[in-house]
Write a protein that holds these residues in place. Structure first.
Motif, PDB file in Angstrom:
ATOM      1  N   UNK A 161       0.845  -1.196   0.000  1.00  0.00           N
ATOM      2  CA  UNK A 161       0.000   0.000   0.000  1.00  0.00           C
ATOM      3  C   UNK A 161       0.877   1.242   0.000  1.00  0.00           C
ATOM      4  N   UNK A 162       0.820   1.991  -1.071  1.00  0.00           N
ATOM      5  CA  UNK A 162       1.573   3.233  -1.187  1.00  0.00           C
ATOM      6  C   UNK A 162       0.610   4.413  -1.085  1.00  0.00           C
ATOM      7  N   UNK A 163       1.182   5.585  -0.945  1.00  0.00           N
ATOM      8  CA  UNK A 163       0.382   6.797  -0.911  1.00  0.00           C
ATOM      9  C   UNK A 163       0.951   7.768  -1.934  1.00  0.00           C
ATOM     10  N   UNK A 164       0.079   8.471  -2.613  1.00  0.00           N
ATOM     11  CA  UNK A 164       0.516   9.385  -3.662  1.00  0.00           C
ATOM     12  C   UNK A 164       1.404  10.477  -3.072  1.00  0.00           C
ATOM     13  N   UNK A 165       2.558  10.683  -3.701  1.00  0.00           N
ATOM     14  CA  UNK A 165       3.537  11.637  -3.158  1.00  0.00           C
ATOM     15  C   UNK A 165       3.061  13.082  -3.244  1.00  0.00           C
ATOM     16  N   UNK A 166       2.054  13.362  -4.074  1.00  0.00           N
ATOM     17  CA  UNK A 166       1.534  14.735  -4.173  1.00  0.00           C
ATOM     18  C   UNK A 166       0.612  15.096  -3.017  1.00  0.00           C
ATOM     19  N   UNK A 167       0.214  14.092  -2.237  1.00  0.00           N
ATOM     20  CA  UNK A 167      -0.701  14.361  -1.130  1.00  0.00           C
ATOM     21  C   UNK A 167       0.074  15.010   0.028  1.00  0.00           C
ATOM     22  N   UNK A 168      -0.377  16.180   0.530  1.00  0.00           N
ATOM     23  CA  UNK A 168       0.340  16.853   1.631  1.00  0.00           C
ATOM     24  C   UNK A 168       0.444  15.954   2.866  1.00  0.00           C
ATOM     25  N   UNK A 169       1.478  16.158   3.651  1.00  0.00           N
ATOM     26  CA  UNK A 169       1.753  15.321   4.821  1.00  0.00           C
ATOM     27  C   UNK A 169       0.593  15.327   5.813  1.00  0.00           C
ATOM     28  N   UNK A 170      -0.002  16.485   6.069  1.00  0.00           N
ATOM     29  CA  UNK A 170      -1.059  16.558   7.086  1.00  0.00           C
ATOM     30  C   UNK A 170      -2.398  15.989   6.597  1.00  0.00           C
ATOM     31  N   UNK A 171      -2.453  15.533   5.334  1.00  0.00           N
ATOM     32  CA  UNK A 171      -3.690  14.927   4.825  1.00  0.00           C
ATOM     33  C   UNK A 171      -3.497  13.449   4.500  1.00  0.00           C
ATOM     34  N   UNK A 172      -2.469  12.844   5.085  1.00  0.00           N
ATOM     35  CA  UNK A 172      -2.246  11.411   4.920  1.00  0.00           C
ATOM     36  C   UNK A 172      -2.750  10.655   6.154  1.00  0.00           C
ATOM     37  N   UNK A 173      -3.956  11.070   6.617  1.00  0.00           N
ATOM     38  CA  UNK A 173      -4.541  10.487   7.808  1.00  0.00           C
ATOM     39  C   UNK A 173      -5.966  10.032   7.509  1.00  0.00           C
TER      40      UNK A 173
END
Length: 313
Positions: A161-173
């Motif tokens: 499971x990866x997360x898109x690198x364009x997503x800001x850090x504070x919205x990876x929750x």
């Protein structure tokens, strides 16, 4: 005396007739054109017949035998059945350009239908969030406060499971039960499709961000009202379809449908942003939730269209 006279007269008459007949034999005979051409043709035929050698006579005999057999062969060709055993001669006589090809067996792709969204589905997602007692996160300050208190947890990134690198850090929750859902989904996906990973393209959002997004993305949901974006509660995530094969997409649908039927989640497939929009509810973390680790698909792998991930609902 009288007999000698008769003899002499007879000789004179015979001599005269002989002298007349000789010029007639030497003179050419003039025939009518039709009679002459017919006579010439008969003479030519007679010469050919008399001049044939034994070898030529054998060849002629063979040709006659072939011509005698030809009607039988043509009758067989005309009576030949249609289909794969049809002869080329019969096909040409019917005016076809080539022999009929064997029928191709249709390959059925056993893939569930797309999980399309609707206005009613969006209303239901907001009703479920309200039933779970979830509030919409207003701004970045409100977001940071909820993260610090543990009501929001990080998206569980792993090899599957990866997360898109364009997503800001504070919205990876996301909400804790949503994180559990992602862990289960990624493990099941990795078990079925080794060496591949899912990608989260969107998670929690704030009302402030959603209002800005509405100005640049017409496909984004509202920030207020009964059809507000479920991302504002932190319980919803988007998983990219870009790069997935048709087999993976079909597997995802088959894995998600039972959970939706149990009321644990709501799923919408977005096509402009090419993602699975999934709202996960508190009931998912309750016991006896064990979705199938794989779906019995018989589809042939096929690359799906690649679309860059963009924030949607």
């Amino acid at each position: 005396m009288r007999s000698s006279f008769h003899i002499a007269a007879f000789l004179v008459l015979a001599f005269g007739l002989a002298s007349i007949a000789s010029p007639l034999e030497a003179a050419p005979v003039h025939l009518h054109p039709r009679v002459r051409s017919k006579a010439h043709s008969n003479a030519r035929t007679a010469r050919k017949t008399t001049s044939k050698s034994p070898a030529r006579e054998q060849v002629a005999a063979r040709g006659g035998a072939k011509s005698a057999r030809r009607p039988r062969l043509e009758a067989r060709n005309d009576a030949a059945p249609t289909g794969r055993r049809t002869t080329r001669a019969a096909v040409r006589r019917r005016g076809r350009s080539r022999l009929p090809q064997p029928e191709l067996q249709a390959v059925r792709l056993n893939i569930p239908a797309p999980l399309r969204g609707s206005h009613e589905s969006l209303v239901h997602q907001n009703e479920m969030a309200e039933a779970d007692g979830l509030e919409r996160i207003l701004d970045d300050a409100d977001l940071e406060d909820r993260i610090s208190h543990g009501s929001l947890v990080p998206v569980p990134i792993s090899a599957g499971l990866h997360i898109n690198t364009d997503l800001p850090e504070n919205r990876r929750y996301c909400r804790p039960w949503t994180a559990k859902f992602l862990t289960d989904l990624s493990h099941a996906h990795s078990a079925r499709f080794a060496g591949t990973a899912l990608e989260v393209t969107s998670a929690v959002r704030t009302v402030e961000y959603q209002r800005r997004l509405r100005m640049i993305n017409g496909n984004a949901a509202s920030a207020d009202g009964d059809i507000a974006s479920p991302h504002l509660t932190g319980g919803t995530i988007d998983i990219a379809k870009a790069g997935m094969t048709a087999r993976e997409i079909g597997w995802m649908r088959a894995w998600l449908i039972p959970l939706e039927q149990q009321g644990k989640i709501d799923v919408e497939e977005e096509f402009r942003q090419s993602c699975f929009h999934i709202s996960v509810y508190k009931s998912y973390s309750e016991p006896n939730v064990k979705p199938a680790t794989h779906a019995p698909l018989t589809a042939t792998p096929m690359d799906s269209a690649t679309v860059l991930p963009t924030d949607g609902r």
